[in-house]
Every structure is written in structure tokens, then in C-alpha cells.
Motif scaffolding. Structure first.
Motif, PDB file in Angstrom:
ATOM      1  N   MET A   1      13.510   6.872  -6.661  1.00 56.26           N
ATOM      2  CA  MET A   1      12.852   7.627  -7.710  1.00 56.26           C
ATOM      3  C   MET A   1      13.613   7.382  -9.005  1.00 56.26           C
ATOM      4  SD  MET A   1      11.959  11.710  -7.971  1.00 56.26           S
ATOM      5  CE  MET A   1      10.678  11.620  -6.711  1.00 56.26           C
ATOM      6  N   ALA A   2      12.892   6.979 -10.048  1.00 53.67           N
ATOM      7  CA  ALA A   2      13.549   6.608 -11.300  1.00 53.67           C
ATOM      8  C   ALA A   2      13.891   7.820 -12.162  1.00 53.67           C
ATOM      9  CB  ALA A   2      12.669   5.642 -12.083  1.00 53.67           C
ATOM     10  N   ILE A   3      12.993   8.818 -12.196  1.00 53.72           N
ATOM     11  CA  ILE A   3      13.183  10.025 -13.011  1.00 53.72           C
ATOM     12  C   ILE A   3      12.835  11.245 -12.175  1.00 53.72           C
ATOM     13  CG2 ILE A   3      12.611  11.203 -15.168  1.00 53.72           C
ATOM     14  CD1 ILE A   3      11.335   8.593 -16.153  1.00 53.72           C
ATOM     15  N   SER A   4      13.667  12.271 -12.274  1.00 51.94           N
ATOM     16  CA  SER A   4      13.373  13.544 -11.619  1.00 51.94           C
ATOM     17  C   SER A   4      13.540  14.663 -12.636  1.00 51.94           C
ATOM     18  CB  SER A   4      14.318  13.774 -10.432  1.00 51.94           C
ATOM     19  OG  SER A   4      14.032  15.000  -9.792  1.00 51.94           O
ATOM     20  N   GLN A   5      12.521  15.515 -12.746  1.00 54.85           N
ATOM     21  CA  GLN A   5      12.582  16.620 -13.711  1.00 54.85           C
ATOM     22  C   GLN A   5      13.313  17.806 -13.069  1.00 54.85           C
ATOM     23  OE1 GLN A   5       8.820  18.245 -15.261  1.00 54.85           O
ATOM     24  NE2 GLN A   5       9.795  18.374 -17.269  1.00 54.85           N
TER      25      GLN A   5
ATOM     26  N   ALA B   1      -2.432   8.996 -11.201  1.00 56.91           N
ATOM     27  CA  ALA B   1      -1.700   7.748 -11.439  1.00 56.91           C
ATOM     28  C   ALA B   1      -0.812   7.367 -10.257  1.00 56.91           C
ATOM     29  CB  ALA B   1      -0.858   7.868 -12.702  1.00 56.91           C
ATOM     30  N   GLY B   2      -0.511   8.307  -9.385  1.00 58.72           N
ATOM     31  CA  GLY B   2       0.304   8.015  -8.200  1.00 58.72           C
ATOM     32  C   GLY B   2       1.742   7.665  -8.502  1.00 58.72           C
ATOM     33  N   VAL B   3       2.282   8.199  -9.607  1.00 55.43           N
ATOM     34  CA  VAL B   3       3.653   7.847  -9.986  1.00 55.43           C
ATOM     35  C   VAL B   3       4.700   8.764  -9.354  1.00 55.43           C
ATOM     36  CG1 VAL B   3       2.864   6.897 -12.181  1.00 55.43           C
ATOM     37  CG2 VAL B   3       3.634   9.266 -12.081  1.00 55.43           C
TER      38      VAL B   3
ATOM     39  N   GLY C   1       0.789  -1.222   0.000  1.00 61.73           N
ATOM     40  CA  GLY C   1       0.000   0.000   0.000  1.00 61.73           C
ATOM     41  C   GLY C   1       0.823   1.275   0.000  1.00 61.73           C
ATOM     42  N   LYS C   2       2.143   1.157  -0.048  1.00 56.01           N
ATOM     43  CA  LYS C   2       3.016   2.321  -0.063  1.00 56.01           C
ATOM     44  C   LYS C   2       3.875   2.322  -1.328  1.00 56.01           C
ATOM     45  CE  LYS C   2       3.304   2.758   4.973  1.00 56.01           C
ATOM     46  NZ  LYS C   2       4.213   2.856   6.151  1.00 56.01           N
ATOM     47  N   THR C   3       4.383   3.486  -1.653  1.00 49.58           N
ATOM     48  CA  THR C   3       5.241   3.608  -2.834  1.00 49.58           C
ATOM     49  C   THR C   3       6.684   3.320  -2.453  1.00 49.58           C
ATOM     50  OG1 THR C   3       3.773   5.294  -3.757  1.00 49.58           O
ATOM     51  CG2 THR C   3       5.975   5.103  -4.721  1.00 49.58           C
ATOM     52  N   LYS C   4       7.205   2.237  -3.006  1.00 46.89           N
ATOM     53  CA  LYS C   4       8.600   1.879  -2.754  1.00 46.89           C
ATOM     54  C   LYS C   4       9.530   2.650  -3.677  1.00 46.89           C
ATOM     55  CE  LYS C   4      11.724  -2.113  -2.529  1.00 46.89           C
ATOM     56  NZ  LYS C   4      11.834  -3.582  -2.750  1.00 46.89           N
ATOM     57  N   VAL C   5       9.121   2.788  -4.964  1.00 44.87           N
ATOM     58  CA  VAL C   5       9.890   3.550  -5.951  1.00 44.87           C
ATOM     59  C   VAL C   5       8.931   4.428  -6.747  1.00 44.87           C
ATOM     60  CG1 VAL C   5      11.362   3.458  -7.992  1.00 44.87           C
ATOM     61  CG2 VAL C   5      11.671   1.768  -6.171  1.00 44.87           C
ATOM     62  N   TYR C   6       9.184   5.720  -6.752  1.00 43.26           N
ATOM     63  CA  TYR C   6       8.418   6.633  -7.605  1.00 43.26           C
ATOM     64  C   TYR C   6       8.959   6.551  -9.025  1.00 43.26           C
ATOM     65  CZ  TYR C   6       6.506   8.948  -3.432  1.00 43.26           C
ATOM     66  OH  TYR C   6       5.856   9.231  -2.267  1.00 43.26           O
ATOM     67  N   GLY C   7       8.066   6.471  -9.986  1.00 37.37           N
ATOM     68  CA  GLY C   7       8.501   6.405 -11.376  1.00 37.37           C
ATOM     69  C   GLY C   7       8.962   7.739 -11.914  1.00 37.37           C
ATOM     70  N   LEU C   8       8.345   8.834 -11.428  1.00 34.18           N
ATOM     71  CA  LEU C   8       8.621  10.148 -11.992  1.00 34.18           C
ATOM     72  C   LEU C   8       8.336  11.249 -10.977  1.00 34.18           C
ATOM     73  CD1 LEU C   8       9.106  12.114 -14.419  1.00 34.18           C
ATOM     74  CD2 LEU C   8       6.680  11.815 -14.986  1.00 34.18           C
ATOM     75  N   GLY C   9       9.296  12.145 -10.809  1.00 34.92           N
ATOM     76  CA  GLY C   9       9.093  13.327  -9.979  1.00 34.92           C
ATOM     77  C   GLY C   9       9.152  14.576 -10.829  1.00 34.92           C
ATOM     78  N   VAL C  10       8.272  15.538 -10.554  1.00 32.09           N
ATOM     79  CA  VAL C  10       8.240  16.780 -11.341  1.00 32.09           C
ATOM     80  C   VAL C  10       8.471  18.013 -10.462  1.00 32.09           C
ATOM     81  CG1 VAL C  10       6.790  15.823 -13.161  1.00 32.09           C
ATOM     82  CG2 VAL C  10       5.713  16.924 -11.173  1.00 32.09           C
ATOM     83  N   GLU C  11       8.994  17.818  -9.261  1.00 27.74           N
ATOM     84  CA  GLU C  11       9.252  18.929  -8.332  1.00 27.74           C
ATOM     85  C   GLU C  11       8.007  19.817  -8.203  1.00 27.74           C
ATOM     86  OE1 GLU C  11      11.649  18.610  -6.519  1.00 27.74           O
ATOM     87  OE2 GLU C  11      13.546  18.148  -7.528  1.00 27.74           O
ATOM     88  N   TRP C  12       6.875  19.163  -7.957  1.00 27.78           N
ATOM     89  CA  TRP C  12       5.577  19.828  -7.862  1.00 27.78           C
ATOM     90  C   TRP C  12       5.621  20.995  -6.870  1.00 27.78           C
ATOM     91  CZ3 TRP C  12       0.824  17.506  -9.943  1.00 27.78           C
ATOM     92  CH2 TRP C  12      -0.355  18.186  -9.588  1.00 27.78           C
ATOM     93  N   ALA C  13       6.310  20.810  -5.761  1.00 28.71           N
ATOM     94  CA  ALA C  13       6.319  21.827  -4.705  1.00 28.71           C
ATOM     95  C   ALA C  13       7.050  23.097  -5.095  1.00 28.71           C
ATOM     96  CB  ALA C  13       6.946  21.241  -3.431  1.00 28.71           C
TER      97      ALA C  13
END
Length: 456
Positions: free
Chosen positions: A290-294, A266-268, A208-220
Motif C-alpha cells: 500500500m503506497a498511502i494510508s490515511q 477506481a479500485g485504488v 486480475g488482483k491488486t498487487k499494490v493499493y495506491g491509497l487506503g482510507v481506513e474505510w472500515a
């Protein structure tokens, strides 16, 4: 500069100039004498009279004590009175007519300062300088230009210190291999829709938790800049020609907003509804979660001491959502000289030293960002394999550098808060994408109207 210091700096990039503009829109603070510009009882440097005291407002992890000491040693007629960057204090100093002589600020967002006539036209200095020359300025400096109605042309009101192509991607090739996903191209951009699809494949959920994020977009950090970039990539405009209105109900704007809603649902990757504890991708990316970070070119500075990651990290071009490749900077931090500075000539000497002298060479060589001068690009580090690869990608991206739309009548903070609020509503299905886009349009246009009325 260490990674944590840089992260703190990057989180404030969009807000620095925006806060100034926001304070202006609500009326500058008045009456406070902040003892800004030092005075000289005699002439300027070289007059044989009193030393000029140059008041500078900057960040002390960028313009350091060592830099100041070196500058003063090379310019014995000038002493620097350093003030830590503070938007509230700056507004008070500007209101009292006693501003600093040199001020830190972002190129993106400078339209507000320029439209209010607060900054000095640096063109005459550039014309005469043997250190900073017009033909050596990279395109990123165009965001500091203002012709009285729009950015990108006309006089030069500031110079960028360093910058990055902030929409580019850093990824962990090892996580790609584990998920059986082919690596990204070093030169050809991936489409945003395909990027999201890959992000889903790279995301690992467990218990139920995210072990690896597929993509981060620095939303904050920023929403306006990436969404504006996506609109430009589709050949559309963010503002009307007079910069007084926006329309987020267009097909291009709706598609950009819908992508962010899909990304969140999508919760990625992290969002304001599911944030990382530290509000940034870096620690999660370093932990191989995290696999990808923008993030921009500057991100590579974090990996110089991360030997375990150096063999698996890569930099890829900014993704696209239309037919026009756009790879912008979201800030382009630099400096400007207030029009009411009492020591413009001395401030320009510091500008030359900081933007083209030893500090500029030091910054470029560190890999913490791209230089703003063409002549300094060869100084970027290429000793390590990942640095060579990032250098190649960054160099190729230069041709797609495009100034982001910048209206003097609304701040980046207002944009980001408005976008986040209505994105959240759409993500939680409290509103449709169309309804969210309509609400964004109405709120930003109200802010633009108020800003126009206050600035004139």
C-alpha cells in the motif's frame, strides 16, 4: 504498546462513545446494581479514616497495572477498583445510579453524555489544579466542552488522554519513486482529487488482483468523520444550528460523497465491498503493498522496529477538498467523571496523574499519539529521521485542528452504517450520488428526530 493492540484500540475509537449514546437513545438498561463506586466509612483521603476505593472503567492496555500501582503508592488513601471498558455494563451502572468514578470516552461523541447531564463539569477542578491547567490544554480538548447547545465552548466535561490528526497521510516514498510520482509535501496539503489521481498511478494490478493499493482510507473504521471534515473544508455545515437536522444534498456534501464513490469505483484501495482480511491498512502497508494510508500521527509508532521501512516512510498533511484547511481528530480518547460519582475529588487526582503525570510522559515519549497538553509536545520522539519528519508535519498541522460537528441526538455508529449502506448502492450503480445523498439525509434526520424526542 504493540502494534496489534493499538490497531484493536483504533478500530473501536469511534464506537466507544457512540455505543453509549446509542444505548441511551434506546433507553438505558435499568435495575442492574453493578457495584460501581467503592465506599468509604469515613471521609476522603487525608481524613485519617478508611481508604477510598475508586472504581475506574478504562482499557487495561492504556491504564495499566503498573500505572495503578504507582498511583496507589503515591496516594496511599486511594485504592483503584479497575473495570475493563464495557459500554453495556457502563450503561447499566449509569441507569442504576451507581456509575464508575472515572470513565474512558472519546471527546468526539461526548455531546450525548453532556446533553444528558451525566458528566461532571471539570472547570472548577481545572481552575484550582497545579497539574492540569486550562492554558496548557490543546484545542483537541474543546470537543469535550459543551455550553448546553453545542460543543467547543462552555464548561469542560472531560480531558483527552492522547490523540492524532487522523486525516493525515503516511506514504511509502519508495513506491512513489517506482511509479515516478513526486513525493508529497511535508507542510502543504494535497487536494483530494489530486490524491485520487495519484492513487490510481500508484495502484498495481496483476492477474486480475491488486498487487499494490495506491491509497487506503481506513474505510472500515470511520466514514462520518472524514466526510464531515470534507464538508467543513468547503465552508459548509453538517448540522443545523440546533443540531437536529442534516442536509447531505448540499453541493459540499454531494461532492464529498461523490469522491468516496469515485475512490471505490477506481479500485485504488480497500472498501466495505473489497475489504482487507484484517479490516485495517497496517499489515498491507508494512508489506509494501500500500503506497498511502490515511492515518494519524499514532501510525508512526508502528515503525520503530521496522528498520527496512524507516528510510522510506513519510507523513504528509491532511488532504483538502475546499478552501478551509481542517485537520481533526476522529475521536480524542480521554476520560470523564460521572456526575453521580461518590468520589469526584479522588477521581480528579487520578485524572491529574493519568493525563499529566508519568503515564502521560510515557505515552508522549512512545510516539503512539500526540499528547493533549502543550507542555508535553517536546516529549514526542525525534531520535529517528522519520520521527523528526513526522514531528515537523504534526506540529504544523496543530493550527488546523478543528472540533468535528457532534450532535447529541445521533451516534457515530448510526452515521457510519447509514453512509456505508448508501455509498455501496452508489458504488454498485444501484443509485445515483444524488439519490444516495437524499436517502442519507432522510435516514439521519429520522434518527436525529428520535434522539431529540428521547433526550428532550
Amino acid at each position: 504498546m504493540n502494534g496489534s493492540a493499538r490497531i484493536s484500540r483504533r478500530r473501536l475509537l469511534a464506537g466507544t462513545s457512540a455505543v453509549i449514546g446509542g444505548a441511551a437513545a434506546g433507553g438505558l438498561l435499568s435495575g442492574c446494581n453493578a457495584n460501581s463506586s467503592g465506599t468509604s466509612s469515613g471521609g476522603g483521603t487525608g481524613s485519617g479514616q478508611s481508604t477510598v476505593t475508586l472504581t475506574v472503567m478504562y482499557a487495561n492496555n492504556e491504564l495499566t497495572k503498573e500505572h495503578i500501582a504507582d498511583f496507589e503508592a503515591k496516594n496511599p488513601g486511594i485504592k483503584v477498583n479497575f473495570l475493563q471498558n464495557d459500554a453495556t455494563r457502563l450503561n447499566a451502572m449509569l441507569a442504576s445510579g451507581t456509575p464508575p468514578d472515572l470513565v474512558r470516552g472519546g471527546a468526539v461523541g461526548s455531546a450525548n453524555v453532556n446533553a444528558r447531564g451525566l458528566a461532571t463539569d471539570l472547570t472548577p477542578y481545572l481552575d484550582k489544579s497545579q497539574v492540569l491547567k486550562k492554558d496548557d490544554l490543546l484545542t483537541v480538548n474543546d470537543s469535550y466542552r459543551w455550553d448546553g447547545s453545542k460543543i467547543g465552548q462552555g464548561p469542560q466535561y472531560g480531558i483527552v488522554k492522547d490523540w492524532s490528526q487522523d486525516a493525515t497521510l503516511w506514504y511509502n516514498a519508495q513506491l512513489f519513486e517506482q511509479a515516478k510520482v513526486p513525493p508529497l509535501s511535508e507542510t502543504e496539503p494535497i487536494g483530494y482529487d489530486e490524491l485520487l489521481a495519484i492513487g490510481k498511478k500508484l495502484t498495481v494490478k496483476q492477474g486480475g488482483k491488486t498487487k499494490v493499493y495506491g491509497l487506503g482510507v481506513e474505510w472500515a473504521w470511520n466514514l462520518y468523520a472524514p466526510l464531515a471534515s470534507m464538508i467543513l473544508q468547503q465552508g459548509e455545515k453538517v448540522y443545523t444550528d440546533d443540531l437536529t437536522r442534516t442536509d447531505f444534498t448540499t453541493t459540499a456534501a454531494r461532492r464529498a460523497v461523490a469522491w468516496y464513490v469515485d475512490f471505490a469505483q477506481a479500485g485504488v484501495g480497500p472498501t466495505s465491498l473489497d475489504p482487507l482480511p484484517d479490516g485495517a491498512d497496517l499489515s498491507t502497508f508494512l508489506a509494501k503493498r500500500m503506497a498511502i494510508s490515511q492515518d494519524g500521527y499514532w501510525y508512526g509508532g508502528n515503525f520503530v522496529k521496522e528498520k527496512a521501512l524507516q528510510s522510506v516512510i513519510r507523513m504528509a498533511p491532511a488532504p483538502v477538498i475546499g478552501d478551509h484547511r481542517v485537520s481533526p481528530t476522529y475521536a480524542g480518547i480521554g476520560a470523564w467523571i460521572p456526575v453521580k460519582s461518590k468520589h469526584k475529588d479522588e477521581a480528579w487526582k487520578l485524572m491529574e496523574y493519568f493525563m499529566a503525570g508519568p503515564p502521560a510522559v510515557e505515552r508522549a515519549s512512545s510516539g503512539w499519539g500526540l499528547p493533549a497538553l502543550k507542555s508535553l509536545l517536546p516529549k514526542l520522539p525525534q531520535e529517528l529521521p522519520y520521527q523528526k519528519q513526522a514531528y515537523k508535519t504534526a506540529q504544523n498541522e496543530l493550527q488546523y485542528t478543528t472540533p468535528l460537528p457532534d450532535s447529541p441526538y445521533v451516534t457515530a455508529d448510526t452515521w457510519n452504517l447509514t453512509l456505508d449502506k448508501h455509498l455501496q448502492r452508489a458504488i454498485k450503480k444501484q443509485a445515483t450520488v444524488d439519490e444516495a445523498c437524499k436517502a442519507i439525509t432522510e435516514e439521519i434526520n429520522k434518527a436525529l428526530k428520535q434522539g431529540k424526542e428521547q433526550i428532550g
